[in-house]
Scaffold this active site. Sequence first.
Site, PDB file in Angstrom:
ATOM      1  N   TYR A  11      19.523  58.161  17.340  1.00 11.20           N
ATOM      2  CA  TYR A  11      19.350  58.797  18.645  1.00 11.20           C
ATOM      3  C   TYR A  11      20.067  60.134  18.743  1.00 11.20           C
ATOM      4  O   TYR A  11      21.165  60.309  18.218  1.00 11.20           O
ATOM      5  CB  TYR A  11      19.923  57.893  19.739  1.00 11.20           C
ATOM      6  CG  TYR A  11      18.995  56.838  20.259  1.00 11.20           C
ATOM      7  CD1 TYR A  11      17.627  57.040  20.362  1.00 11.20           C
ATOM      8  CD2 TYR A  11      19.509  55.612  20.676  1.00 11.20           C
ATOM      9  CE1 TYR A  11      16.800  56.059  20.859  1.00 11.20           C
ATOM     10  CE2 TYR A  11      18.680  54.621  21.176  1.00 11.20           C
ATOM     11  CZ  TYR A  11      17.325  54.851  21.257  1.00 11.20           C
ATOM     12  OH  TYR A  11      16.512  53.880  21.747  1.00 11.20           O
ATOM     13  N   GLU A  12      19.449  61.047  19.489  1.00 17.26           N
ATOM     14  CA  GLU A  12      20.056  62.334  19.873  1.00 17.26           C
ATOM     15  C   GLU A  12      20.537  63.115  18.658  1.00 17.26           C
ATOM     16  O   GLU A  12      21.549  63.811  18.710  1.00 17.26           O
ATOM     17  CB  GLU A  12      21.225  62.111  20.854  1.00 17.26           C
ATOM     18  CG  GLU A  12      20.960  61.141  21.957  1.00 17.26           C
ATOM     19  CD  GLU A  12      19.622  61.370  22.662  1.00 17.26           C
ATOM     20  OE1 GLU A  12      19.193  62.537  22.745  1.00 17.26           O
ATOM     21  OE2 GLU A  12      19.013  60.394  23.105  1.00 17.26           O
ATOM     22  N   GLY A  13      19.817  63.001  17.566  1.00 19.20           N
ATOM     23  CA  GLY A  13      20.201  63.664  16.329  1.00 19.20           C
ATOM     24  C   GLY A  13      20.881  62.674  15.402  1.00 19.20           C
ATOM     25  O   GLY A  13      21.851  62.013  15.775  1.00 19.20           O
ATOM     26  N   GLN A  53      24.260  65.585  13.453  1.00 19.81           N
ATOM     27  CA  GLN A  53      25.554  65.710  14.129  1.00 19.81           C
ATOM     28  C   GLN A  53      26.569  66.380  13.219  1.00 19.81           C
ATOM     29  O   GLN A  53      27.391  67.197  13.659  1.00 19.81           O
ATOM     30  CB  GLN A  53      26.074  64.321  14.549  1.00 19.81           C
ATOM     31  CG  GLN A  53      25.176  63.541  15.475  1.00 19.81           C
ATOM     32  CD  GLN A  53      24.929  64.223  16.799  1.00 19.81           C
ATOM     33  OE1 GLN A  53      25.813  64.863  17.355  1.00 19.81           O
ATOM     34  NE2 GLN A  53      23.723  64.105  17.306  1.00 19.81           N
TER      35      GLN A  53
END
Length: 598
Positions: free
Chosen positions: A439-441, A446
């Site tokens: 999720y979210e990268g 990250q």
Amino acid sequence: MPEYKAPLRDMQFVMQELLDCETHYQNLGYEDATPDMVSAIMAEAGKFTEEVIAPINQSGDEQGCKWEDGVVTTPDGFKEAYQQYVEGGWPTLSQPVEHGGQGLPHSINTAIGEFLSAANHSFAMYPGLSHGALATLEAHGSDEQKAMFMPKLVDGTWTGTMCLTEPHCGTDLGMLRTKAELNDDGSYSLTGTKIFISAGEHDLSDNIVHIVIARVPGSPEGTKGISLFVVPKFNVTADGEVADRNGVNCGSIEHKMGIHANATCVINFDGAKGYLIGEVNRGLNCMFTFMNAARLGVANEGVAAADAAFQGSLAYAQDRLQMRSLTGAKNPNGPADPIIVHPDVRRMLLTQKSIAEGGRALNGYLAQLVDIVEAEKDPAKRAEAESKLALLTPIAKAFLTELGLECTSHGVQVFGGHGFIKEWGMEQLMRDTKISCLYEGTTGIQALDLLARKILGSKGEMIKPFAAEVTQFCTENVTDEQMSEFVKPMITIAPNWQKMTQEIGMKAMQNPDEIGAASVDYLMYSGYLTLAYFWAKMAKVAFTQLAEGTEDKAFYEAKIKTARFYFARILPRAQGHAACIENGAASMMAHDEEEFLF
């Protein structure tokens, strides 16, 4: 299925003793957020998650969501549980008073979010994404947009989503094709397809408000031409009431590895009416408000998974009888000893415990930084908090989810063959948790954000405020004999962090691949050091409480022993990551593509 119990005592320790939330809230003007009120809210949240949300976790996984002709039905009990969630006022806790919220600090909501996610990951995602939508509208929306959408998002009558990814572009959002054409009335018509939209369609709320990135005709290629829009499932009148159906439809739901009770949707926009948030071609800047909020929420999922795995593993290890202890029978009246006596089982349990409790401290600290950004009047203090958040958000998101997944794997392992069987719940926990690493990268994304964009992009400046905080703690405690076992390793490792950063930067000047080769190891190294800092701080609090003659002696002694385990058995992993970084990119990049076949 393991019985979930909200970790109220440890949450109290983190919020009130470690992070001194009373002083923190008073300094920010949250007069109502007294320790008694915080404890009462936590107790009620714990009761709600234990009695309402946790019982539908396994059944939700077994039933999953159903899609038929664009309509998604959630599993039995989810709609009723969500209604209770709304009636209890839980969505409103940390939302602005002017839009119907209770105006309490963000950090209180973060703690409750952990309970929800640990009890039922799939359920927690339905209201969880609404917080990012609200934060985006609050920060970048017009007054008219706030009046239209925020009150019902705040009270939970409506839910929100984030629509980024498309079938062909994945993480590379600059390749998006969804277009937004200006209408005569100032609104836009959006056309395109988004995939992997969590909670994109369901039967829990009266409306779903999508935050969507799209490209206005004539905009530049790549990320510089991205704009941001708010697009409701049902059109909304100026006073915030539901009108006719918008051109937004769910084309299908994904058949996934885990989180079966949360609908992951293909969403089609067919001339859907939407409203521009902020300025044309500035959408990605606005979208980062949502993404950063979501990244912190996903970090919370990692801690929740570690704690849920620990709770299930501990109960099983105390009950399951297998073999005798190597040092002699510990259960002489039984046929065998409980498996908790065996060192390898303890290794797994203490890994889970040290990651869950250390991660809880880190997330609590980050949540307080968000409080400061939202409510602090002093610009310098806000800027410092923003700098620390920028550094630590990718670390927390990637590090805590990777270790959260490891903890769920240990959960399966502690149960042995039973861990691989559905009825015990541990394999579901592992399946549900893997998505948090994506999720979210992903972890790799990250890591690049941390090392390339933030650390090297700022020429090392971004690391300094948090590094100074760690250095100050070590300096203040270096002569404390009790603390030496925690401070001395940090004094050795912390300077290497900055030295390592400089060396990567020098190598990258010759070969940019050195950044990509080092990034994940760099992030994990940073994560182990960061958690060591919070474990050292927790040990300091525990020593102080014991010296003052606390009645809760066992709790604080356990905290110190867990800190020792972390420093003895978990922190040394950082040196392995440092060695990988030092060895550089050569071994990764040596193969020609065809050589992967041999």
